[in-house]
Write an enzyme that holds these catalytic residues in place. Structure first.
Site, PDB file in Angstrom:
ATOM      1  CD  GLU A 242      44.182  26.884  -7.466  1.00  0.00           C
ATOM      2  OE1 GLU A 242      44.773  25.797  -7.614  1.00  0.00           O
ATOM      3  OE2 GLU A 242      43.131  27.007  -6.813  1.00  0.00           O
TER       4      GLU A 242
ATOM      5  CD  GLU B 156      40.684  21.118  -3.963  1.00  0.00           C
ATOM      6  OE1 GLU B 156      40.507  21.287  -5.184  1.00  0.00           O
ATOM      7  OE2 GLU B 156      40.860  22.078  -3.163  1.00  0.00           O
ATOM      8  CG  HIS B 157      44.726  20.777  -7.425  1.00  0.00           C
ATOM      9  ND1 HIS B 157      45.035  21.345  -8.630  1.00  0.00           N
ATOM     10  CD2 HIS B 157      44.082  21.726  -6.715  1.00  0.00           C
ATOM     11  CE1 HIS B 157      44.604  22.601  -8.646  1.00  0.00           C
ATOM     12  NE2 HIS B 157      44.026  22.861  -7.495  1.00  0.00           N
TER      13      HIS B 157
END
Lengths: 427, 428
Positions: free
Chosen positions: B142, B70-71
């Protein structure tokens, strides 16, 4: 762009703002009580909303009150308290399903207003105090909440930064109150403060949804009566000059360091420079395309988040980022360099235009949300200036490159605050 | 293009399945200024073991790869896609859950260009070794951010002690160690298997003309080529009915202990409709006893066992289902004991016909309030579509629920063996 149509009526002791729209399937009501921000009263004001929303004369327990709201198709009621510049605002929000989407005959809005009236003006009382059991329980809950701030490292770092930065200013008080003031507080003192608030706070009431001004004014006249308020003196905001920027490092047991940096913008909501400040923030750290995100995160892989935001009524700006404790110096340098780069004009005209479009998009999006629109209008109410959306956008469009450079230079670094892990041997 | 009208809530859905298998839904709202688009793949953190497209051997990929992918989709050879949206005055974002990865934008101008940007960037990956390495630093931060959040640790800790081996028990973002093993080739393998149009749903809601928008999307898709894709072969370990552990605790620097009860719901063999049915009933049931107006919450609150941080949630998916209740408690042992007892006593409780009507009304109001939000409609419509259910049939479904449905649900609900408790204790 449709601008919000707002009908404002000076009612007895409050301002009623009616915002008709057909965008929603619900009707939203927002009630805002405003007083000057003060250490002496903040703890009482932090405790009041949770007591008021727990029990009333007609609905004498949280279960009965919630039960009555649920009967109205789960009408939502919430209350909170927050700082807006050097004002303190207690907000009640109510959201009611619009009658026309339901198969029921009775007006739900009417019944909901009746409950709201009870919550605001007729809390359950015993002698010269609130219900003793509600008071005791809510006092414990607030104490618990104050003690738990430390468990959320991001908001704890925010709080600590302000503790240092605004030590001698009203803005330094904590929105959720202070333990040392909470412990000795008695039920009678709080009740007497509540009576005082009813008298003296400035009161604004907003209603939005598929409603008309003609229907709402008589309805509010019936359910929303307040004895004329004594107007409180207007608050003036203190704006400090920075003598020498400070650097503060504190340690807790944690794995990621929280780097929070405070600046003074010397720029306030409603001022000419305010538009340029918004554009500056857009280029600096307001969006994922801003300098902070692109440099701290994308270029140097130092953080997952690196962003900036500003406080409109107090003239402050904050940068925040979560980094490895070992990367402190590098991250700090990169962040401060980004501000310097804007001062030096190191950005393109395209950056300026893109930031403007982002801000306009954000505003339009906020205005489309019932509570978002009301917040924007209330900001304007606080600043004493009502601006049409179209004028807001025009003023943003007019901001030039030179304006952004000027604002960048006007903004002063005040405090670099780093909350980081314990040093080896500390634990 | 098919059109479906939902009169009671006054909404119309336009839909079409493209030749390449992509499912498109449009909700035109000319009274709104904003347009919101979300492009979702039926692929999340639990899809760890599968047979890659065009191969016949099953692989198991590193934990956290769906989120990593996704990143990385945002980064192209020459630019960052966030900036494409910025140039169009829009904002963009993405998220990865247990079962989905979704890319989204919100715009108040340049609607068609933003739709094209969304679809094109997701359908045009560029992964390089260098950019994969760079992302490891960002995602590590994160993960560390979440590691410092006691609520997050409590939530995932509870799931971890409910499941023996199902991959729902691993963190969505993986661990700082597991992501070090991710390579560019792994990303392409996952991408080609799970980002095939036939595994994806595009939902656009807001200010546009539906015919024109559908034509626009169709033309965009017809210009691209995709290989034939058979149904994806995913494999999940067989998971016992009982909870993995009956209790578990971790220590952290918190000022107040946190305590949770987890329930492992049974979803084996349930159809989409049955999943929705059970999800609605469990939500209404928990709400009845544990919301502010609920008698069990009231008892816990009055006795000082919990404060207003108490909350509950229930999640029902094709492959797993769980319910978690809990929050801060200064007496976590007493709280958990009492809470477990309450949950097990629900079978003996009686819900009156009047109470049940009240529960339904509350749920209807909640649903109607949620429909104010384009994001809610688009996200949930996609979610239910992937389960084989229509979001706008939720309202008639709630209206048709009977007291007997609730009684039957309660009768077959959890046993003690399906429960776990989890505590976050302050460090000495």
């Amino acid at each position: 762009m449709k601008t919000a149509k707002q009908y404002t009526e000076e009612q007895q002791g409050y301002r009623l703002h009616v915002l008709p729209t057909n965008k929603y399937k619900t009707v939203s009501i927002v009630v805002k009580w405003k007083a000057p921000l003060e250490k002496e009263t903040i703890t009482r004001r932090a405790l009041l909303p949770s007591i008021m929303e727990k029990a009333t004369e007609n609905f004498p327990s949280a279960r009965k009150l919630q039960g009555a709201l649920e009967d109205l198709y789960g009408t939502a009621l919430s209350a909170d308290a927050s700082k807006k510049g050097e004002n303190h605002v207690i907000t009640f929000r109510m959201e009611v399903v619009n009658d026309r989407y339901l198969k029921d005959e009775d007006s739900i809005l009417k019944k909901a207003l009746h409950i709201l009236n009870d919550v605001l003006f007729h809390p359950k009382s015993e002698g010269e105090g609130f219900s003793a059991s509600v008071f005791k329980r809510e006092k414990e809950t607030l104490a618990q909440r104050i003690r738990s701030i430390k468990d959320d490292k991001m908001s704890y770092a925010n709080t600590r930064l302000l503790d240092h930065m605004c030590e001698d200013e009203a803005y330094g008080v904590h929105a959720q109150g202070h333990l040392e003031d909470l412990e000795p507080l008695t039920n009678e003192e709080l009740y007497s403060y509540y009576k005082n608030m009813l008298q003296k706070d400035e009161l604004d009431v907003y209603i939005t949804g598929d409603v008309s001004q003609e229907e709402m004014i008589p309805l509010f006249n019936e359910y929303f009566v307040r004895h004329a308020a004594e107007p409180a003196p207007a608050t003036t905001v203190s704006d400090m000059q920075v003598e020498e920027p400070r650097e503060i490092i504190e340690r807790e047991e944690m794995s990621q360091g929280k780097l929070h940096i405070g600046f003074r913008t010397h720029t306030f909501f409603g001022e000419e420079d305010y538009y340029a400040l918004q554009v500056f923030n857009g280029i600096f750290g307001g969006f994922p395309s801003s300098k902070l995100f692109m440099n701290v995160r994308e270029k140097h892989s130092l953080a997952y988040y690196a962003a900036s935001r500003f406080e409109s009524h107090k003239g402050l700006m904050f940068v925040f980022s979560g980094i490895d404790p070992a990367d402190y110096d590098q991250a700090k340098t990169i962040i401060l360099d980004q501000k310097k780069a804007i001062e030096d004009g190191d950005f393109t005209n395209e950056d300026v235009e893109e930031a403007k479009q982002q801000i306009i998009h954000q505003l339009k999006e906020t205005m489309e949300h019932p509570y978002g629109l009301i917040e924007i209008l209330y900001h304007q109410q606080l600043s004493g200036r009502q601006i049409e959306a179209s004028e807001l956008f025009e003023r943003l469009e007019k901001v030039s490159r030179e304006d952004v450079v000027r604002i960048a230079k006007k903004i002063e670094l005040d405090t670099v605050y780093f909350l980081t892990s314990l040093e080896k041997g500390d634990a | 293009m098919k059109t479906q009208e939902f009169h009671q809530i006054n909404e119309t859905i336009h839909e079409e399945k493209m030749d390449n298998g992509l499912q498109v839904f449009l909700l035109s709202k000319p009274e709104m200024v904003k347009t919101y688009g979300i492009f979702t793949t039926d692929y999340g953190s639990i899809d760890q073991t599968f047979t890659p497209l065009g191969e016949d051997k099953e692989v198991t990929v590193p934990e956290g790869i769906a989120h990593f992918l996704e990143h990385k989709l945002f980064e192209k050879e020459d630019r960052d896609v966030f900036q494409d949206f910025t140039k169009l005055g829009a904002s963009a974002n993405a998220f990865t859950s247990f079962t989905k990865t979704a890319y989204l934008f919100s715009a108040t101008s340049h609607v068609y260009e933003n739709v094209r940007t969304l679809v094109d960037f997701v359908q045009d990956p560029y992964f390089s070794e260098q950019s994969v390495e760079k992302e490891k630093g960002i995602i590590s931060q994160e993960i560390r951010m979440y590691d410092d959040q006691p609520d997050w640790r409590g939530f995932f800790g509870t799931i971890g002690s409910l499941y023996h081996k199902h991959p729902v028990k691993i963190d969505i973002a993986g661990t700082v160690d597991s992501i070090q093993h991710i390579t560019k080739d792994d990303l392409y393998t996952c991408y080609e298997t799970f980002y095939h149009p036939s595994n994806m749903v595009l939902f656009i809601a807001g200010n546009f003309e539906p015919e024109q928008m559908m034509d626009f999307i169709r033309e965009n898709q017809q210009r691209k080529e995709f290989p034939e894709a058979p149904e994806i072969n995913r494999r999940f370990p067989r998971e016992p009915v009982s909870a993995f552990k009956s209790e578990e605790a971790i220590e952290m620097a918190v000022s107040t202990p946190k305590a949770y009860v987890g329930l492992k719901e049974q979803v084996d063999g349930l159809s989409g409709e049955e999943i929705l049915h059970n999800e609605l009933l469990s939500d209404m049931l928990l709400d009845h006893y544990f919301s502010t107006s609920g008698k069990f919450y009231d008892e816990l609150y009055q006795s000082g066992l919990v404060d207003d941080s108490f909350h509950f949630e229930t999640e029902w998916e094709r492959e797993f289902g769980f319910t978690i209740l809990g929050g801060d408690s200064r007496k976590p042992d007493a709280f958990l004991k009492r809470l477990k007892k309450m949950l097990l006593s629900i079978k003996e409780e009686k819900i009156s016909a009047e109470d049940f009507e009240k529960m339904k009304r509350k749920k209807i109001g909640e649903f109607m309030r949620a429909l104010n939000s384009l994001e809610f409609i688009a996200n949930q419509y996609t979610h239910y579509h992937m389960l084989g259910v229509n979001l706008f049939n939720v309202l008639p479904e709630i209206e048709s629920l009977k007291k007997e449905d609730m009684e039957e649900f309660i009768e077959n609900w959890i046993q003690e063996s399906q429960m776990t408790t989890f505590q976050v204790k302050p460090k000495e």
